[in-house]
Design an enzyme around this catalytic site. Structure first.
Site, PDB file in Angstrom:
ATOM      1  N   ASP A  39      43.385  33.321  37.457  1.00 63.36           N
ATOM      2  CA  ASP A  39      42.096  33.119  36.782  1.00 63.36           C
ATOM      3  C   ASP A  39      41.851  31.628  36.524  1.00 63.36           C
ATOM      4  O   ASP A  39      42.796  30.834  36.454  1.00 63.36           O
ATOM      5  CB  ASP A  39      42.108  33.899  35.455  1.00 63.36           C
ATOM      6  CG  ASP A  39      40.707  34.134  34.923  1.00 63.36           C
ATOM      7  OD1 ASP A  39      39.725  33.888  35.653  1.00 63.36           O
ATOM      8  OD2 ASP A  39      40.601  34.566  33.756  1.00 63.36           O
ATOM      9  N   ASN A  65      34.739  42.459  41.092  1.00 63.75           N
ATOM     10  CA  ASN A  65      34.231  41.132  41.480  1.00 63.75           C
ATOM     11  C   ASN A  65      32.985  41.183  42.376  1.00 63.75           C
ATOM     12  O   ASN A  65      32.292  40.183  42.538  1.00 63.75           O
ATOM     13  CB  ASN A  65      35.315  40.298  42.178  1.00 63.75           C
ATOM     14  CG  ASN A  65      36.370  39.760  41.243  1.00 63.75           C
ATOM     15  OD1 ASN A  65      37.518  39.533  41.628  1.00 63.75           O
ATOM     16  ND2 ASN A  65      36.008  39.539  39.986  1.00 63.75           N
TER      17      ASN A  65
HETATM   18  C1  FPP Z   1      39.177  34.174  39.173  1.00 59.36           C
HETATM   19  O1  FPP Z   1      38.723  32.915  38.715  1.00 59.36           O
HETATM   20  C2  FPP Z   1      39.497  34.059  40.589  1.00 59.36           C
HETATM   21  C3  FPP Z   1      38.983  34.836  41.575  1.00 59.36           C
HETATM   22  C4  FPP Z   1      38.023  35.931  41.359  1.00 59.36           C
HETATM   23  C5  FPP Z   1      39.349  34.586  42.993  1.00 59.36           C
HETATM   24  C6  FPP Z   1      40.787  34.243  43.199  1.00 59.36           C
HETATM   25  C7  FPP Z   1      40.999  33.853  44.581  1.00 59.36           C
HETATM   26  C8  FPP Z   1      41.789  32.834  44.979  1.00 59.36           C
HETATM   27  C9  FPP Z   1      42.549  31.956  44.102  1.00 59.36           C
HETATM   28  C10 FPP Z   1      41.925  32.540  46.411  1.00 59.36           C
HETATM   29  C11 FPP Z   1      42.863  33.454  47.125  1.00 59.36           C
HETATM   30  C12 FPP Z   1      42.569  33.289  48.519  1.00 59.36           C
HETATM   31  C13 FPP Z   1      43.224  33.736  49.573  1.00 59.36           C
HETATM   32  C14 FPP Z   1      42.740  33.375  50.897  1.00 59.36           C
HETATM   33  C15 FPP Z   1      44.436  34.529  49.521  1.00 59.36           C
HETATM   34  P1  FPP Z   1      37.277  32.844  38.105  1.00 59.36           P
HETATM   35  O2  FPP Z   1      36.318  32.548  39.179  1.00 59.36           O
HETATM   36  O3  FPP Z   1      36.966  34.094  37.354  1.00 59.36           O
HETATM   37  O4  FPP Z   1      37.413  31.636  37.116  1.00 59.36           O
HETATM   38  P2  FPP Z   1      36.610  31.448  35.746  1.00 59.36           P
HETATM   39  O5  FPP Z   1      37.022  32.593  34.850  1.00 59.36           O
HETATM   40  O6  FPP Z   1      37.079  30.140  35.257  1.00 59.36           O
HETATM   41  O7  FPP Z   1      35.157  31.482  36.069  1.00 59.36           O
END
Ligand code: FPP
Length: 247
Positions: A21, A69
């Site tokens: 996250d 998501n």
């Molecule tokens: C949550 O952070 C993260 C995600 C929904 C996506 C996670 C994906 C990756 C780290 C990439 C993995 C990729 C591959 C190719 C394996 P958020 O967007 O909710 O962060 P925030 O809460 O700060 O908005």
């Protein structure tokens, strides 16, 4: 803590789950757009994979995209889908030209409800799983996409009922039909960016997992940060509902 101390610890987890996250917050703090946070998250993931393999972790599961998501803005969902797809292309290219690089010697599995993806996406998932299974089960990397813990349990139960219409279901029947199959349950679940919740990740498998929450956003979660989590985990006593010392 040095790597040696971790290696010498009897308390090293076999399986670690990662709730990655904070990509969006990481990007915002740098005046970047959210998708750049996800891109930075991929590099963080690769460094963590290498480190886990180096220190003898046997299995890692990354929560990359949840069944919830899809409700994000279309542009972000499209970016993530494109990212998963081109990431699989990169792995396939490596497999076809001598073997995986970052994931060297690993069995790589994309897990989740694949019915949401198109034929091409599913073909890549299958190819990577089949080809990398030749590496054995020394080190397993699961990447959870369109994954939801509740959906996974429902899927397992429905599969059982259709195979055994007149039987009562057991815990073992469910466990072996989960996307994680016969893998050991996670000993440790690490969540970055501060929130203390599971968010539908490995709900069945996490019954007795230790949970470690760090304020560090995922793109900043380095191998050193992982070592801190492992040091913390190493000091815990796991009782699995029993007692530490008999009376
Ligand atoms: C949550 O952070 C993260 C995600 C929904 C996506 C996670 C994906 C990756 C780290 C990439 C993995 C990729 C591959 C190719 C394996 P958020 O967007 O909710 O962060 P925030 O809460 O700060 O908005």
């Amino acid at each position: 803590m040095s790597e040696n101390n971790i290696l010498n610890s009897a308390n090293i987890p076999v399986h670690i789950g990662f709730i990655m996250d904070g990509n969006g917050r990481w990007a915002k703090a740098r005046n970047l757009i959210r998708t750049q946070g996800h891109d930075a998250g991929v590099s963080a993931l690769e460094k963590i994979v290498s480190h886990c393999r180096d220190i003898g972790i046997r299995c890692v599961t990354f929560y990359a995209f949840s069944t919830e998501n899809w409700s994000r803005p279309k542009q972000e969902v499209d970016h993530l889908m494109q990212m998963f797809s081109s990431y699989m292309d990169k792995l396939i290219k490596e497999i076809n030209s001598g073997g995986l690089k970052t994931y060297k010697g690993s069995s790589v599995r994309f897990i989740g409800d694949m019915s949401a993806f198109n034929e091409d996406f599913r073909r890549k998932v299958k190819f990577i799983k089949e080809k990398t299974s030749e590496n054995g089960e020394e080190f397993i990397v699961n990447i959870a996409v369109n994954y939801g813990g509740r959906a996974e349990i429902v899927h397992a139960v429905n599969e059982f009922i259709s195979e055994n219409p007149n039987k009562l279901i057991t815990e073992k029947d469910i466990s072996e039909r989960l996307y994680t199959g016969l893998l050991a349950d996670p000993d440790l679940i690490i969540r970055t960016a501060g929130e203390s919740r599971l968010s539908n990740f490995l709900l069945w498998q996490a019954s007795y997992s230790e949970i470690y929450v760090t304020p560090v956003c995922w793109p900043d979660f380095t191998p050193e940060e992982l070592d801190k989590a492992l040091e913390n985990y190493g000091k815990r006593t796991r009782r699995f509902g029993g007692l530490t010392e008999p009376d």
